[in-house]
Design a protein around this motif. Structure first.
Motif, PDB file in Angstrom:
ATOM      1  N   ALA A   1      -1.049  53.427 -30.429  1.00 40.13           N
ATOM      2  CA  ALA A   1      -2.281  54.218 -30.415  1.00 40.13           C
ATOM      3  C   ALA A   1      -3.028  53.979 -29.118  1.00 40.13           C
ATOM      4  N   GLY A   2      -4.036  54.791 -28.893  1.00 38.39           N
ATOM      5  CA  GLY A   2      -4.902  54.593 -27.737  1.00 38.39           C
ATOM      6  C   GLY A   2      -4.331  55.135 -26.454  1.00 38.39           C
TER       7      GLY A   2
ATOM      8  N   SER B   1     -12.671  51.231 -41.649  1.00 39.25           N
ATOM      9  CA  SER B   1     -11.930  52.480 -41.463  1.00 39.25           C
ATOM     10  C   SER B   1     -12.891  53.643 -41.598  1.00 39.25           C
TER      11      SER B   1
ATOM     12  N   ASN C   1     -13.941  54.730 -33.969  1.00 34.45           N
ATOM     13  CA  ASN C   1     -13.020  54.008 -33.080  1.00 34.45           C
ATOM     14  C   ASN C   1     -12.891  54.655 -31.707  1.00 34.45           C
ATOM     15  N   SER C   2     -13.868  55.508 -31.326  1.00 34.93           N
ATOM     16  CA  SER C   2     -13.792  56.111 -30.001  1.00 34.93           C
ATOM     17  C   SER C   2     -14.017  55.051 -28.938  1.00 34.93           C
TER      18      SER C   2
ATOM     19  N   CYS D   1      -5.512  65.817 -30.089  1.00 33.74           N
ATOM     20  CA  CYS D   1      -6.321  65.092 -31.070  1.00 33.74           C
ATOM     21  C   CYS D   1      -5.810  65.329 -32.486  1.00 33.74           C
TER      22      CYS D   1
ATOM     23  N   THR E   1      -7.006  58.520 -30.315  1.00 32.48           N
ATOM     24  CA  THR E   1      -7.895  58.066 -31.376  1.00 32.48           C
ATOM     25  C   THR E   1      -9.186  58.860 -31.449  1.00 32.48           C
ATOM     26  N   SER E   2      -9.495  59.629 -30.432  1.00 39.76           N
ATOM     27  CA  SER E   2     -10.741  60.388 -30.432  1.00 39.76           C
ATOM     28  C   SER E   2     -10.670  61.480 -29.390  1.00 39.76           C
TER      29      SER E   2
ATOM     30  N   GLU F   1     -11.353  59.932 -25.928  1.00 46.05           N
ATOM     31  CA  GLU F   1     -10.211  59.302 -25.283  1.00 46.05           C
ATOM     32  C   GLU F   1      -9.279  60.347 -24.677  1.00 46.05           C
TER      33      GLU F   1
END
Length: 611
Positions: A3-4, A326, A350-351, A555, A561-562, A565
């Motif tokens: 992720a990320g 979460s 989680n941005s 996305c 994740t956002s 990002e």
């Protein structure tokens, strides 16, 4: 896959952009680079003055054609997501999702009232006279280009052939996502910006009753949308088998909740990492940036940020980054359980705001700017209030001024002989005739007020007309080039006018981020830098609107994740154009003339309308 943004290589996303005159599609990789591009024109009808119509079936057919072209020779199983953007035109379908006519001729193929349609002038005047509270979120005055006046026009003029049979009224971006997924959910972007929906409160029942559209309240607003999702949210089970076959894509790939085309352009440019370019906005909040999306019309996107306050709970944005919590799948608005997924939190959770030099630890109130649309919460970037200024038909105005000149045939012939566009030729011709002076000084005696289709911002006056002062009897190519220059300058002065209104209301803006067709014109870009006194950032990828649409697909796929990002990863600075500060005094003088012109026009109108 990590992720990320550290995903396995080779993932692609499809962005589809429906503009005023064409549909465009691009295959985009995880770095925001266009790998393939295709474009197809779409039909338009103008049955009478100020009536502009299109066909949703024609638009969808063009979407399918361009998408098939861009995936030729590509391993389609690497395509992870699909995003749509489109003009904010109104699509009308019956209860079985068949097209309904929006015209007196009864032609059901023409079931789209285009964004630039101005048929509902009487209706919007009556809506504005109500001074209803929702109008504070559109600059105090609703535009004839928004959906409520068009809906009222349909009810009053096409009751039997259209209104009584209608089952679904879609904004064009939402129609496309429905066509791809079978999900009738609406994008928060479309409903907040064009339909008076509130991200915090939902629909305002009293507004629809006040303006005579109370029948839209029936069945929990099913005709205009009762499931509202943030842009970039994955819809349903993804691409249906039928749509997949038509588009040439695998069924089941993620399809995102959509954006209006201008907002997709903003998404594609405003989040770029500016480090190393010496820009004043480096280290400043993203709210210091103004995205200007300039094509057929120009839109000006600026933002502010605050905490998201719900009726049941209060969350501060910095709280969204807790590694031990979460995101909720849905939040129920008080007394509105059917709007479970209206909440914006999953997109912000989680941005990584540091990627954008964002300071999410601020809690500014929304900024109300007279004559400027908004503030809209999370309409473009989750967690931010958006203000949207605009200038109608700017690109079309340039074409109008150039093509209507007596020297236009000569221009066409000479540009063709050099294998240049007419605007590249005009730019080089201006350089030739300017001699030793800066090119902008050629218009010292020629001034243009650019509202040939009314003023959208910041005056919000659709009755205003275009003005030109300083004409001579000349009809040669030099005269055409200087009129073209004066028109480009007038559009830039209009941008300055909007910026000053936004700053007076509390915005702090330092840098322009331009995209759209006109941003490819170096004269247009330089004039915006010189006249506003701000640096202009151009993206590395010139098709920023398509990048924005692809960001939505990325996305929806879950690869990022956002939205923030994805913006930071997929939009990059290509070029910075700095203002010529030595010319500031000249442009300040021309701006004084610019403002005097509209004062004089109002005085002329008062004289002619007086007793």
């Amino acid at each position: 896959m990590m992720a990320g943004g550290d995903q396995e290589p080779g993932h692609y996303y499809v962005g589809i952009d429906v503009g005023t005159g064409s549909v465009r599609a691009a295959l985009v990789d995880q770095q925001g680079i266009l790998l393939a591009f295709a474009e197809e024109p779409i039909k338009q009808w103008e049955p009478q003055v100020n009536h502009h119509e299109q066909s949703s079936e024609d638009i969808w057919a063009a979407c399918c054609l361009v998408t098939k072209k861009i995936v030729q020779g590509v391993d389609v199983h690497r395509i992870r997501g699909l995003g749509f953007d489109a003009t904010c035109s109104l699509v009308v379908l019956d209860k079985q999702f068949h097209p309904l006519p929006v015209n007196h001729e009864g032609d059901s193929k023409r079931n789209v009232i285009m964004w630039l349609d101005h048929r509902a002038v009487s209706q919007v005047h009556r809506i504005n006279k109500t001074k209803h509270g929702v109008l504070q979120y559109v600059g105090g005055v609703m535009s004839v280009e928004m959906q409520a006046p068009k809906l009222l026009w349909l009810k009053e003029n096409l009751r039997e052939t259209c209104w009584d049979k209608a089952g679904h009224f879609f904004d064009l971006p939402d129609f496309l996502s429905w066509k791809a997924t079978g999900v009738t959910a609406r994008s928060l972007c479309s409903l907040v910006c064009k339909w008076t929906y509130s991200a915090e409160k939902g629909w305002d029942e009293s507004f629809w009753k006040t303006v005579g559209l109370e029948d839209l309240i029936d069945d929990n607003y099913s005709k205009i949308g009762n499931l509202v999702l943030p842009p970039g949210t994955s819809l349903g089970s993804g691409l249906t088998q039928e749509a997949a076959k038509e588009l040439g894509l695998p069924s089941g790939i993620a399809v995102a909740a959509s954006l209006i085309d201008a907002h997709a352009g903003g998404l594609g440019v405003i989040g770029a990492d500016v480090r190393g370019h010496g820009l004043i906005c480096e280290g400043q909040p993203v709210t210091s940036r103004l995205a200007v999306i300039c094509g057929t019309s120009s839109c000006h996107m600026g933002g502010s940020q605050k905490c998201l306050r719900l009726e049941l709970i209060t969350l501060h944005l910095t709280g969204f980054r807790s590694p031990t919590h979460s995101p909720p799948d849905a939040l129920h608005w008080k007394d509105r359980p059917t709007k479970a997924k209206t909440a914006l939190l999953p997109e912000v959770w989680n941005s990584e705001p540091a990627l954008l030099s964002l300071d999410v630890d601020i809690s500014k109130d929304p900024i109300f700017v007279p004559g400027v649309w908004g503030p809209y919460f999370s309409a473009m970037v989750p967690g931010f209030w958006l203000n949207e200024g605009g200038q109608s038909v700017t690109g079309k105005l340039i074409d109008h001024m150039v093509q209507g000149h007596a020297a236009f045939p000569e221009l066409q012939a000479k540009a063709t002989a050099r294998c240049q566009s007419i605007y590249a030729y005009l730019n080089s011709h201006l350089d030739l005739i300017k001699k030793a002076q800066p090119v902008g000084f050629l218009t010292v005696d020629l001034h243009v007020w650019p509202d040939f289709h009314g003023n959208r911002s910041p005056l919000a006056d659709l009755t205003l007309k275009g003005m030109v002062t300083g004409l001579t009897l000349s009809q040669d190519l030099d005269d055409l080039a200087i009129r073209y220059l004066a028109t480009v300058q007038a559009i830039a002065f209009g941008t300055r006018f909007i910026i000053e209104a936004m700053q007076a209301a509390g915005h702090s803006l330092s840098t322009l981020f331009l995209c759209g067709g006109l941003s490819k014109n170096p004269l247009f870009v330089q004039m915006h830098a010189d006249i506003t006194g701000m640096p202009v950032v151009l993206s590395q990828e010139v098709e920023s609107v398509l990048v924005g649409a692809a960001i939505l697909g990325a996305c929806a796929s879950g690869d990022f994740t956002s939205v923030q990002e994805a913006m930071a990863r997929m939009s990059k600075v290509g070029k910075v154009v700095c203002p010529r500060h030595e010319d500031k005094r000249y442009y300040d003088k021309k701006y004084q003339v610019f403002l005097k012109m509209v004062e004089h026009q109002k005085e002329y109108s008062a004289i002619m309308n007086g007793n």
